[in-house]
Write an enzyme that holds these catalytic residues in place. Structure first.
Site, PDB file in Angstrom:
ATOM      1  N   HIS A  22      -4.765  -0.624   1.916  1.00 38.63           N
ATOM      2  CA  HIS A  22      -4.405  -1.902   1.597  1.00 38.63           C
ATOM      3  C   HIS A  22      -2.744  -2.082   2.241  1.00 38.63           C
ATOM      4  O   HIS A  22      -2.058  -1.627   2.045  1.00 38.63           O
ATOM      5  CB  HIS A  22      -3.474  -2.007  -0.116  1.00 38.63           C
ATOM      6  CG  HIS A  22      -2.925  -0.662  -0.791  1.00 38.63           C
ATOM      7  ND1 HIS A  22      -2.090  -0.169   0.133  1.00 38.63           N
ATOM      8  CD2 HIS A  22      -2.916   0.146  -2.466  1.00 38.63           C
ATOM      9  CE1 HIS A  22      -1.466   0.531  -0.658  1.00 38.63           C
ATOM     10  NE2 HIS A  22      -1.683   0.601  -1.865  1.00 38.63           N
ATOM     11  N   HIS A  76      -2.565   7.493 -13.093  1.00 37.77           N
ATOM     12  CA  HIS A  76      -2.526   6.426 -13.086  1.00 37.77           C
ATOM     13  C   HIS A  76      -3.453   5.320 -12.408  1.00 37.77           C
ATOM     14  O   HIS A  76      -5.055   5.621 -12.787  1.00 37.77           O
ATOM     15  CB  HIS A  76      -1.851   6.964 -11.387  1.00 37.77           C
ATOM     16  CG  HIS A  76      -1.579   5.979 -10.267  1.00 37.77           C
ATOM     17  ND1 HIS A  76      -0.503   5.189 -11.142  1.00 37.77           N
ATOM     18  CD2 HIS A  76      -1.639   5.750  -9.318  1.00 37.77           C
ATOM     19  CE1 HIS A  76      -0.576   3.988  -9.823  1.00 37.77           C
ATOM     20  NE2 HIS A  76      -0.613   4.916  -8.740  1.00 37.77           N
ATOM     21  N   GLU A  78      -3.153   2.485 -11.176  1.00 35.37           N
ATOM     22  CA  GLU A  78      -4.527   2.316  -9.312  1.00 35.37           C
ATOM     23  C   GLU A  78      -5.774   2.491  -8.866  1.00 35.37           C
ATOM     24  O   GLU A  78      -6.559   3.339  -9.984  1.00 35.37           O
ATOM     25  CB  GLU A  78      -3.378   2.694  -8.332  1.00 35.37           C
ATOM     26  CG  GLU A  78      -3.543   1.479  -7.025  1.00 35.37           C
ATOM     27  CD  GLU A  78      -2.590   2.001  -5.591  1.00 35.37           C
ATOM     28  OE1 GLU A  78      -1.662   2.822  -6.158  1.00 35.37           O
ATOM     29  OE2 GLU A  78      -2.325   0.320  -4.796  1.00 35.37           O
ATOM     30  N   ASP A  80      -8.029   3.736  -7.269  1.00 37.58           N
ATOM     31  CA  ASP A  80      -8.552   4.164  -6.164  1.00 37.58           C
ATOM     32  C   ASP A  80      -8.613   5.461  -7.160  1.00 37.58           C
ATOM     33  O   ASP A  80      -9.204   6.957  -7.184  1.00 37.58           O
ATOM     34  CB  ASP A  80      -6.929   4.429  -4.687  1.00 37.58           C
ATOM     35  CG  ASP A  80      -6.026   4.883  -5.601  1.00 37.58           C
ATOM     36  OD1 ASP A  80      -5.363   4.314  -6.453  1.00 37.58           O
ATOM     37  OD2 ASP A  80      -4.745   5.117  -5.165  1.00 37.58           O
ATOM     38  N   HIS A 141       3.873   6.285  -8.621  1.00 39.76           N
ATOM     39  CA  HIS A 141       3.854   5.236  -7.450  1.00 39.76           C
ATOM     40  C   HIS A 141       4.202   4.023  -8.009  1.00 39.76           C
ATOM     41  O   HIS A 141       4.593   3.788  -8.173  1.00 39.76           O
ATOM     42  CB  HIS A 141       2.901   5.677  -6.508  1.00 39.76           C
ATOM     43  CG  HIS A 141       2.470   3.999  -5.624  1.00 39.76           C
ATOM     44  ND1 HIS A 141       1.101   3.347  -5.511  1.00 39.76           N
ATOM     45  CD2 HIS A 141       3.078   3.235  -4.789  1.00 39.76           C
ATOM     46  CE1 HIS A 141       0.421   2.986  -4.548  1.00 39.76           C
ATOM     47  NE2 HIS A 141       2.050   2.463  -4.806  1.00 39.76           N
ATOM     48  N   ASP A 160      -0.245  10.296  -7.176  1.00 37.64           N
ATOM     49  CA  ASP A 160       0.029   9.951  -5.668  1.00 37.64           C
ATOM     50  C   ASP A 160       1.162  10.946  -4.825  1.00 37.64           C
ATOM     51  O   ASP A 160       0.951  10.833  -3.454  1.00 37.64           O
ATOM     52  CB  ASP A 160       0.233   9.061  -5.977  1.00 37.64           C
ATOM     53  CG  ASP A 160      -1.223   7.310  -5.467  1.00 37.64           C
ATOM     54  OD1 ASP A 160      -1.564   8.175  -5.453  1.00 37.64           O
ATOM     55  OD2 ASP A 160      -0.195   6.669  -6.126  1.00 37.64           O
ATOM     56  N   TYR A 188       2.470   9.238   4.844  1.00 40.26           N
ATOM     57  CA  TYR A 188       1.657   8.042   3.894  1.00 40.26           C
ATOM     58  C   TYR A 188       3.144   8.538   2.481  1.00 40.26           C
ATOM     59  O   TYR A 188       3.730   7.186   2.627  1.00 40.26           O
ATOM     60  CB  TYR A 188       1.182   9.703   3.292  1.00 40.26           C
ATOM     61  CG  TYR A 188       0.675   9.396   1.027  1.00 40.26           C
ATOM     62  CD1 TYR A 188      -0.159   8.943   1.349  1.00 40.26           C
ATOM     63  CD2 TYR A 188       1.293   9.545   0.091  1.00 40.26           C
ATOM     64  CE1 TYR A 188      -0.961   9.305  -0.139  1.00 40.26           C
ATOM     65  CE2 TYR A 188       1.316   9.731  -0.842  1.00 40.26           C
ATOM     66  CZ  TYR A 188      -0.171   9.225  -1.275  1.00 40.26           C
ATOM     67  OH  TYR A 188      -0.218   8.810  -2.243  1.00 40.26           O
ATOM     68  N   HIS A 219      -4.823  12.742  -3.352  1.00 42.65           N
ATOM     69  CA  HIS A 219      -5.067  11.896  -1.851  1.00 42.65           C
ATOM     70  C   HIS A 219      -4.886  13.231  -0.365  1.00 42.65           C
ATOM     71  O   HIS A 219      -3.612  14.001  -1.087  1.00 42.65           O
ATOM     72  CB  HIS A 219      -4.421  10.892  -1.008  1.00 42.65           C
ATOM     73  CG  HIS A 219      -4.350   9.619  -2.201  1.00 42.65           C
ATOM     74  ND1 HIS A 219      -5.700   9.126  -2.628  1.00 42.65           N
ATOM     75  CD2 HIS A 219      -3.510   9.122  -2.738  1.00 42.65           C
ATOM     76  CE1 HIS A 219      -5.523   8.199  -3.268  1.00 42.65           C
ATOM     77  NE2 HIS A 219      -4.272   7.532  -3.567  1.00 42.65           N
TER      78      HIS A 219
HETATM   79 FE1  FEO Z   1      -1.041   4.886  -6.208  1.00 48.74          FE
HETATM   80 FE2  FEO Z   1      -3.581   6.579  -4.869  1.00 48.74          FE
HETATM   81  O1  FEO Z   1      -2.569   5.317  -5.742  1.00 48.74           O
END
Ligand code: FEO
Length: 390
Positions: A22, A76, A78, A80, A141, A160, A188, A219
């Site tokens: 993104h 979360h 999101e 991903d 996040h 995250d 990051y 991640h």
């Molecule tokens: Fe806020 Fe890795 O998503």
């Protein structure tokens, strides 16, 4: 099969290809980490991006039949991390989905009506030998973000937080190059969490006193050794600590602004202060912002184009304004033909980004003269001296 702790498995996916997350350039790809906890009951914590579902499924099948999953925890919403939620839920008909209150809203918006139990209704989950405690970390996040803590394993599934966009065959922090790892952790943080530093700080404080000997983010690699390195780095970043360093970002039309940027850099360097120079046509904004994270000073230069700022510089300013770097001094510089305009705009935007903008008269018509070059050099020297003063 990758086991973090007895009965805790990594079942995520490595995305070697992604280079743009993104709008943030992820030179080293990333991973989407999901974790399978197997005790008397079985829980899956987070999923993976939708098109990596098959990979996650293969990893799960190495350990259990997906239909045996009792719980799917969404730390979360999101995509991903939630992109494969409905598919795996479809294969685990008895699984109860657990998310934060706001997570429930987000997941419903993305995926339609799902039967979701919130952590208000169920703040802990006993799997029989493994107890999960859900701790909301709103805005670290997204508003729904939370972490899951497994007391018996002193394991924090941090989503995250503490992540890095780093694709690797290695799964643990002690198995990768340490400079690369900390560079990607900082990049990051700068590109994702920097504007949310207060929320991240609250999240860190919420975990104070909690015994943690492994942090498994969603991640990058899992922190199993020397956790102090990443925890101390986060404390430094949320506090906005800076080092003696100057970042110069600019663009140029006929090399006049470039000459000024280089003169400024020479001036900074003459004082022994580290300096980085980025041409915004050939450098990505997310790399520049990563360097700005710990820099004390930021100098931004633009030529005037059609009485306004140069488009690449405008784009960078918009990005930086959203990310709100902390505790910086800065200045604008530039060049113009018959009428200026860019420098003033840059100064205004830098102020809006929260930078303490110093007066500067490094704004030259057409091409810098020798005197103007020297003035820029001296200005760079002055900035370096201010940086050394702290
Ligand atoms: Fe806020 Fe890795 O998503």
């Amino acid at each position: 099969m990758i086991q973090l702790k007895k009965g805790v498995y990594w079942v995520g996916a490595v995305d070697w290809d992604i280079k743009n997350f993104h709008g943030y350039v992820t030179h080293r790809g990333t991973t989407y980490n999901s974790y399978l906890l197997v005790a008397d009951k079985i829980a899956l914590v987070d999923t993976v991006k939708a098109h990596f579902f098959e990979t996650m499924l293969r990893h799960i099948k190495e350990i259990v039949d997906p239909s045996e999953i009792d719980y799917i925890i969404s730390n979360h919403g999101e995509p991903d991390h939630s992109g494969s939620l409905t598919k795996i839920a479809g294969m685990a008909p008895n699984a109860k989905i657990i998310a934060s209150e706001r997570g429930k809203n987000i997941l419903t918006k993305y995926y339609g009506d799902l039967d979701i139990t919130t952590i208000k209704e169920q703040p802990t989950l006993d799997l029989g030998g493994k107890t999960l405690t859900f701790v909301p970390i709103p805005m670290a996040h997204w508003p729904d973000s939370m972490v899951s803590y497994v007391a018996e394993d002193k394991l924090l599934l941090s989503n995250d937080a503490f992540g890095q966009h780093l694709a690797s065959a290695a799964r643990f922090n002690d198995e990768v190059d340490q400079d690369v790892l900390m560079h990607e952790a900082a990049t990051y943080y700068a590109n994702i969490l920097m504007p949310l530093c207060r929320s991240v700080d609250r999240a860190i404080k919420a975990l104070e006193g909690v015994e943690i000997d492994m942090i498994a983010p969603s991640h990058g690699v899992i922190w199993r050794k020397n956790l102090g390195i990443i925890l101390e780095a986060y404390k430094k970043w949320v506090a906005g600590e800076t080092t003696e360093k100057v970042v110069i970002a600019y663009d140029t039309m006929w090399e006049s602004t470039k000459k000024l940027a280089y003169a400024l850099a020479e001036g900074v360097g003459s004082e022994g202060v580290p300096v980085k120079v980025y041409n915004l046509t050939v450098s990505h904004r997310s790399d520049v912002i990563a360097d700005i994270l710990e820099a004390k000073a930021v100098l931004i230069g633009s030529p005037t184009l059609n009485n306004h700022v140069f488009p690449t510089v405008a784009g960078f300013l918009a990005y930086m304004r959203g990310l709100k770097p902390m505790n910086k001094i800065g200045a604008a510089f530039g060049s113009y033909g018959w009428a200026g305009g860019a420098k003033k705009f840059v100064e205004e935007q830098m102020k809006l980004a929260g930078i303490d903008v110093l007066e500067s008269d490094i704004d030259v018509s057409y091409k810098p003269t020798e005197d103007e070059w020297q003035k820029a050099f001296n200005y760079g020297k002055m900035i370096a001296q201010k940086v050394k003063e702290g």
